[in-house]
Design an enzyme around this catalytic site. Structure first.
Site, short mmCIF file in Angstrom:
data_model
loop_
_atom_site.label_atom_id
_atom_site.label_comp_id
_atom_site.label_asym_id
_atom_site.label_seq_id
_atom_site.Cartn_x
_atom_site.Cartn_y
_atom_site.Cartn_z
N ASP A 10 -3.75 5.90 6.30
CA ASP A 10 -4.13 7.34 6.77
C ASP A 10 -5.20 7.02 7.82
OD1 ASP A 10 -4.17 10.01 6.68
OD2 ASP A 10 -5.94 9.96 5.40
N ARG A 63 1.67 11.44 -9.58
CA ARG A 63 2.11 10.09 -9.41
C ARG A 63 3.47 10.11 -9.90
NH1 ARG A 63 -2.20 7.30 -7.19
NH2 ARG A 63 -4.52 7.90 -8.48
N GLU A 108 0.87 -1.08 0.04
CA GLU A 108 -0.01 -0.20 -0.04
C GLU A 108 0.86 1.15 -0.13
OE1 GLU A 108 -2.59 1.65 -0.85
OE2 GLU A 108 -3.94 1.76 1.00
N ASP A 109 0.49 2.42 -0.66
CA ASP A 109 1.14 3.43 -0.50
C ASP A 109 1.38 4.21 0.76
OD1 ASP A 109 -1.44 4.38 -0.57
OD2 ASP A 109 -1.22 5.61 -2.22
N PHE A 112 -0.48 16.29 3.65
CA PHE A 112 -0.73 15.79 2.57
C PHE A 112 0.27 15.68 1.40
CE2 PHE A 112 -2.88 14.82 -1.60
CZ PHE A 112 -3.71 13.86 -1.16
N VAL A 113 0.80 14.27 1.00
CA VAL A 113 1.97 14.21 0.02
C VAL A 113 1.77 13.68 -0.96
CG1 VAL A 113 3.66 13.99 2.04
CG2 VAL A 113 2.35 11.92 1.30
P1 IMP Z 1 -7.16 5.40 4.71
O1 IMP Z 1 -8.21 4.38 4.30
O2 IMP Z 1 -7.65 6.43 5.43
O3 IMP Z 1 -6.11 4.77 5.34
O4 IMP Z 1 -6.50 5.89 3.33
C1 IMP Z 1 -5.70 5.23 2.55
C2 IMP Z 1 -5.92 5.92 1.20
O5 IMP Z 1 -5.85 7.37 1.10
C3 IMP Z 1 -4.31 5.77 0.56
O6 IMP Z 1 -4.36 4.54 -0.08
C4 IMP Z 1 -4.03 6.90 -0.40
O7 IMP Z 1 -4.61 6.43 -1.65
C5 IMP Z 1 -5.12 8.02 0.22
N1 IMP Z 1 -4.27 8.99 1.00
C6 IMP Z 1 -4.07 9.29 2.30
N2 IMP Z 1 -3.34 9.94 2.58
C7 IMP Z 1 -2.57 10.75 1.33
C8 IMP Z 1 -1.90 11.68 1.14
O8 IMP Z 1 -1.34 12.27 1.74
N3 IMP Z 1 -1.71 11.63 -0.24
C9 IMP Z 1 -2.24 11.24 -1.13
N4 IMP Z 1 -3.13 10.06 -0.74
C10 IMP Z 1 -3.38 9.93 0.15
MG MG Z 2 -4.62 4.12 -1.99
#
Ligand code: IMP
Ligand code: MG
Length: 175
Positions: A102, A164, A98-99, A151-152
């Site tokens: 969050d 990207r 996963e990237d 936010f990155v």
């Molecule tokens: P989560 O379900 O809130 O943990 O979100 C995960 C997804 O939100 C990641 O896979 C990203 O695609 C997106 N995301 C969260 N923070 C960032 C950020 O700082 N930059 C870009 N995408 C983000």
């Molecule tokens: Mg994602």
């Protein structure tokens, strides 16, 4: 107009990805009876995944899954699978790539889903981790960099599908 600020440079990412690759290789060692099923979470993880699997000295099978939980810069709170993997998770050792973790909603959903599909084991490798944003109690097994609530973009991560392609990770600043 938002502007970009340097954050994690290419060399630092490369070195950390190599370390993670070694750690993952050592952890799975010769415990695998079938190739490790790598699940690359689209789209954000495509570059990290491509680099990380090449630093792992393990037999792997690579598949893709697409999840959506985000609209613009805000998490919608709801996770949907918009593309299912082709391989069955049943009895497989799975490494999710996963990237960024969050709120933790996407990874919580995915772990539940893979458990329902009877995966044998399931671990998470993420490039970035924003623990201060967590809504769900979850932690990744392999974390590239723990970061603050910024936010990155870049190295696979986007803002509305842009950036990207950047070679490094940068902060998107709105001022
Ligand atoms: P989560 O379900 O809130 O943990 O979100 C995960 C997804 O939100 C990641 O896979 C990203 O695609 C997106 N995301 C969260 N923070 C960032 C950020 O700082 N930059 C870009 N995408 C983000
Ligand atoms: Mg994602």
């Amino acid at each position: 107009m938002p502007r970009l600020e340097s954050f994690i440079d290419e060399a630092k990412i490369k070195a950390r990805v190599a370390e993670l690759g070694t750690q993952i290789t050592n952890d799975y060692g010769n415990q695998l009876d079938r190739p490790l099923l790598v699940l690359c979470v689209l789209r954000g993880a495509f570059i990290f995944c491509a680099d990380l699997v090449r630093e792992m000295q393990l037999p792997v099978e690579i598949d893709f899954i697409q999840l959506r939980s985000y609209e613009g810069k805000e998490s919608s709170g709801e996770v949907k699978m918009t593309q299912a993997p082709r391989s069955s998770a049943k009895n497989r050792d799975i490494l999710i790539i996963e990237d960024i973790v969050d709120t933790g909603r996407s990874m919580t959903w995915l772990l539940e889903h893979l458990k329902d599909e009877s995966a044998k084991s399931c671990k998470i490798a993420c490039l970035l981790d924003k623990p201060s944003r967590r809504v769900k109690e979850i932690s990744a097994d392999y974390v590239g960099f723990e970061i603050e609530d910024k936010f990155v973009v870049g190295y696979g991560l986007d803002f509305d599908e842009s950036y990207r392609d950047l070679k490094d990770v940068q902060i998107l600043v709105n001022d």
